[in-house]
Design a protein around this motif. Structure first.
Motif, PDB file in Angstrom:
ATOM      1  N   GLN A   1       0.740  -0.844   0.182  1.00 55.31           N
ATOM      2  CA  GLN A   1      -0.224   0.155   0.008  1.00 55.31           C
ATOM      3  C   GLN A   1       0.828   1.622   0.006  1.00 55.31           C
ATOM      4  OE1 GLN A   1      -3.714   0.800   0.461  1.00 55.31           O
ATOM      5  NE2 GLN A   1      -3.877  -0.976  -0.690  1.00 55.31           N
ATOM      6  N   HIS A   2       0.009   2.807  -0.904  1.00 50.71           N
ATOM      7  CA  HIS A   2       1.139   3.337  -1.040  1.00 50.71           C
ATOM      8  C   HIS A   2      -0.470   4.846  -0.396  1.00 50.71           C
ATOM      9  CE1 HIS A   2       3.329   7.186  -0.858  1.00 50.71           C
ATOM     10  NE2 HIS A   2       3.885   6.600  -2.271  1.00 50.71           N
ATOM     11  N   PRO A   3      -0.961   4.709   0.526  1.00 50.96           N
ATOM     12  CA  PRO A   3      -1.883   5.205   0.645  1.00 50.96           C
ATOM     13  C   PRO A   3      -2.175   7.173   0.463  1.00 50.96           C
ATOM     14  CG  PRO A   3      -1.316   4.468   3.278  1.00 50.96           C
ATOM     15  CD  PRO A   3      -0.648   4.383   1.401  1.00 50.96           C
TER      16      PRO A   3
ATOM     17  N   LEU B   1       2.588   3.518 -15.005  1.00 48.89           N
ATOM     18  CA  LEU B   1       3.530   3.129 -13.765  1.00 48.89           C
ATOM     19  C   LEU B   1       4.821   2.625 -14.902  1.00 48.89           C
ATOM     20  CD1 LEU B   1       0.388   0.607 -12.445  1.00 48.89           C
ATOM     21  CD2 LEU B   1       1.569   2.769 -11.603  1.00 48.89           C
ATOM     22  N   ARG B   2       6.050   2.468 -13.548  1.00 51.94           N
ATOM     23  CA  ARG B   2       7.008   2.128 -13.942  1.00 51.94           C
ATOM     24  C   ARG B   2       7.152   0.696 -13.869  1.00 51.94           C
ATOM     25  NH1 ARG B   2      11.516   1.366 -10.548  1.00 51.94           N
ATOM     26  NH2 ARG B   2      10.255   1.265  -8.569  1.00 51.94           N
ATOM     27  N   MET B   3       7.698   0.367 -14.719  1.00 54.33           N
ATOM     28  CA  MET B   3       8.871  -0.873 -14.515  1.00 54.33           C
ATOM     29  C   MET B   3       8.911  -1.175 -13.244  1.00 54.33           C
ATOM     30  SD  MET B   3       7.810  -3.717 -16.725  1.00 54.33           S
ATOM     31  CE  MET B   3       6.500  -3.403 -17.979  1.00 54.33           C
TER      32      MET B   3
ATOM     33  N   HIS C   1       1.300  10.444 -13.468  1.00 51.27           N
ATOM     34  CA  HIS C   1       2.783   8.990 -13.237  1.00 51.27           C
ATOM     35  C   HIS C   1       3.357   9.605 -11.657  1.00 51.27           C
ATOM     36  CE1 HIS C   1       5.993   7.112 -13.505  1.00 51.27           C
ATOM     37  NE2 HIS C   1       6.690   6.434 -15.091  1.00 51.27           N
ATOM     38  N   PRO C   2       3.316   8.237 -11.040  1.00 50.07           N
ATOM     39  CA  PRO C   2       3.947   8.533  -9.492  1.00 50.07           C
ATOM     40  C   PRO C   2       5.447   8.593  -9.983  1.00 50.07           C
ATOM     41  CG  PRO C   2       3.730   6.516  -9.628  1.00 50.07           C
ATOM     42  CD  PRO C   2       2.640   7.139 -10.771  1.00 50.07           C
ATOM     43  N   GLY C   3       6.283   8.817 -10.596  1.00 50.33           N
ATOM     44  CA  GLY C   3       7.335   8.900 -10.760  1.00 50.33           C
ATOM     45  C   GLY C   3       8.323   7.816  -9.385  1.00 50.33           C
TER      46      GLY C   3
ATOM     47  N   SER D   1       2.904  -3.002  -7.788  1.00 51.70           N
ATOM     48  CA  SER D   1       2.553  -1.495  -7.688  1.00 51.70           C
ATOM     49  C   SER D   1       1.385  -1.812  -6.176  1.00 51.70           C
ATOM     50  CB  SER D   1       2.146  -1.491  -8.663  1.00 51.70           C
ATOM     51  OG  SER D   1       1.724   0.502  -8.393  1.00 51.70           O
ATOM     52  N   ARG D   2       2.623  -1.347  -5.639  1.00 58.81           N
ATOM     53  CA  ARG D   2       1.360  -0.661  -4.145  1.00 58.81           C
ATOM     54  C   ARG D   2       0.615   0.445  -4.612  1.00 58.81           C
ATOM     55  NH1 ARG D   2       7.657   0.974  -1.439  1.00 58.81           N
ATOM     56  NH2 ARG D   2       8.142   2.506  -2.234  1.00 58.81           N
ATOM     57  N   VAL D   3       0.876   1.698  -5.628  1.00 56.37           N
ATOM     58  CA  VAL D   3       0.752   2.916  -5.810  1.00 56.37           C
ATOM     59  C   VAL D   3      -0.828   2.299  -6.668  1.00 56.37           C
ATOM     60  CG1 VAL D   3       0.256   4.144  -7.264  1.00 56.37           C
ATOM     61  CG2 VAL D   3       2.515   4.244  -6.030  1.00 56.37           C
TER      62      VAL D   3
END
Ligand code: NCD
Length: 324
Positions: free
Chosen positions: A148-150, A230-232, A269-271, A181-183
């Motif tokens: 998670q990444h709330p 999302l990134r790899m 994109h979350p970066g 991905s936690r995002v």
């Protein structure tokens, strides 16, 4: 000079005394709305010349970062400072973690300073809950493994609301490595809470069909208001596992290029971004991109989260008001 102050309001106050933000499942729709409203109040304070509010003076926010971070660690630190809290930041590299100290020992050592909030990022799922159980602090999960990444989900939802003026019925296409991905695991339930819809698009081995509708067909992004890239996340992949034939093929089939973005769509994109892999530089730097807005939202949303955990509430949309 005008002064800013925080005033009470009529939004529903948070329910119990010692709370944490570990997963989006900790929140109900009303909590999420209260946090977004508090964040927009703080946005007002951040457009002033003097950006600091006295609200959390004398409180201690401890940041424990066991994984690389640019945006998340800087925004939590600045958020605490803008609210006048003291901050202590521990990066695993260069600390006793290098010498093999366990998370329990490090957390309990630093807990001796009686932090009000511990913000933790850790490569293992469950680390934030572990610290919540091992200390008396309120704990904010800044990313635990692929769990998670709330606060990322909250800042993303805030950014979408700001860009579109609404959340209800918004369509979001999450493209790429959802599996690690936690995002995505935080964003999908957060979108659901506010009446928005998510689909995931990418190579089938990197999708999680139990999360929301999933397809390999990149054309499925056409119906979305937001393309969320999302990134790899190679560092979270099992050694030797081959999820895509090659990055070149990934880019050809799922990379977000100007040709794939239609008019009116916004790209997030979350970066960190890997330009030329999951996102074309021309898209990242285009007017469609909300990437810089996401970073800006990160600060005020994290101010809202710290404020919310440390005060009994309620706080209204007019929380930061100008007084004579
Ligand atoms: C994300 C993370 O660390 O989970 N980045 C971030 O917090 N802004 C996404 C990622 O690592 O790709």
């Amino acid at each position: 000079m005008t002064e800013l102050r925080v005033v009470g309001g009529d939004l529903v106050p948070p329910s119990s005394d010692r709370r944490h933000l570990i997963t989006i499942a900790d929140l109900e729709r009303g909590d999420l709305e209260r946090l977004l409203a508090t964040a927009s109040s703080f946005a007002l304070s951040q457009s002033r010349e003097t950006k600091k509010l006295p609200t959390l003076r004398g409180r201690l926010v401890l940041n424990m970062f066991y994984e690389s971070s640019t945006r998340t660690s800087s925004s939590f630190e600045l958020a605490a400072k803008r609210l006048s809290a003291d901050t202590l930041t521990l990066k695993a590299a260069g600390s006793s973690v290098d010498k093999g100290e366990s998370l329990r020992d490090t957390a309990q050592t630093l807990a001796a300073y009686e932090p009000d909030v511990i913000v933790i990022r850790h490569p293992e799922a469950g680390a934030a809950q572990f610290v919540a159980d091992a200390t008396d602090a309120r704990v904010v999960n800044a990313g635990d493994g692929k769990h998670q990444h709330p606060t990322q989900a909250l800042l993303d939802v805030y950014t979408m609301k700001d860009a579109f003026g609404r959340l209800d019925g918004l369509q979001v296409a999450i493209v790429g490595d959802v599996l690690h991905s936690r995002v995505a695991r935080s964003l999908v339930p957060a979108l659901r809470l506010v009446g928005a819809d998510a689909i995931q698009v990418g190579p089938p081995p990197l999708l999680v069909p139990s999360l929301c509708e999933a397809t390999h067909d990149i054309d499925a992004i056409a119906g979305a208001d937001v393309v969320y890239v999302l990134r790899m996340q190679k560092e979270r992949m099992l050694a030797g596992a081959n999820f895509v034939p090659s990055l070149r093929e990934y880019t050809a089939r799922w990379g977000i290029t100007p040709e794939r973005v239609r008019d009116g769509q916004r790209v997030m994109h979350p970066g960190p971004m890997n330009r030329g892999v999951e996102i074309d530089a021309r898209v990242a730097d285009s007017d469609a991109s909300l990437v810089v807005d996401q970073v800006r939202s990160g600060l005020i949303v994290r101010m809202a989260v710290l404020y919310d955990l440390l005060t009994a509430g309620p706080v209204s949309v007019e929380a930061a008001v100008e007084v004579a």
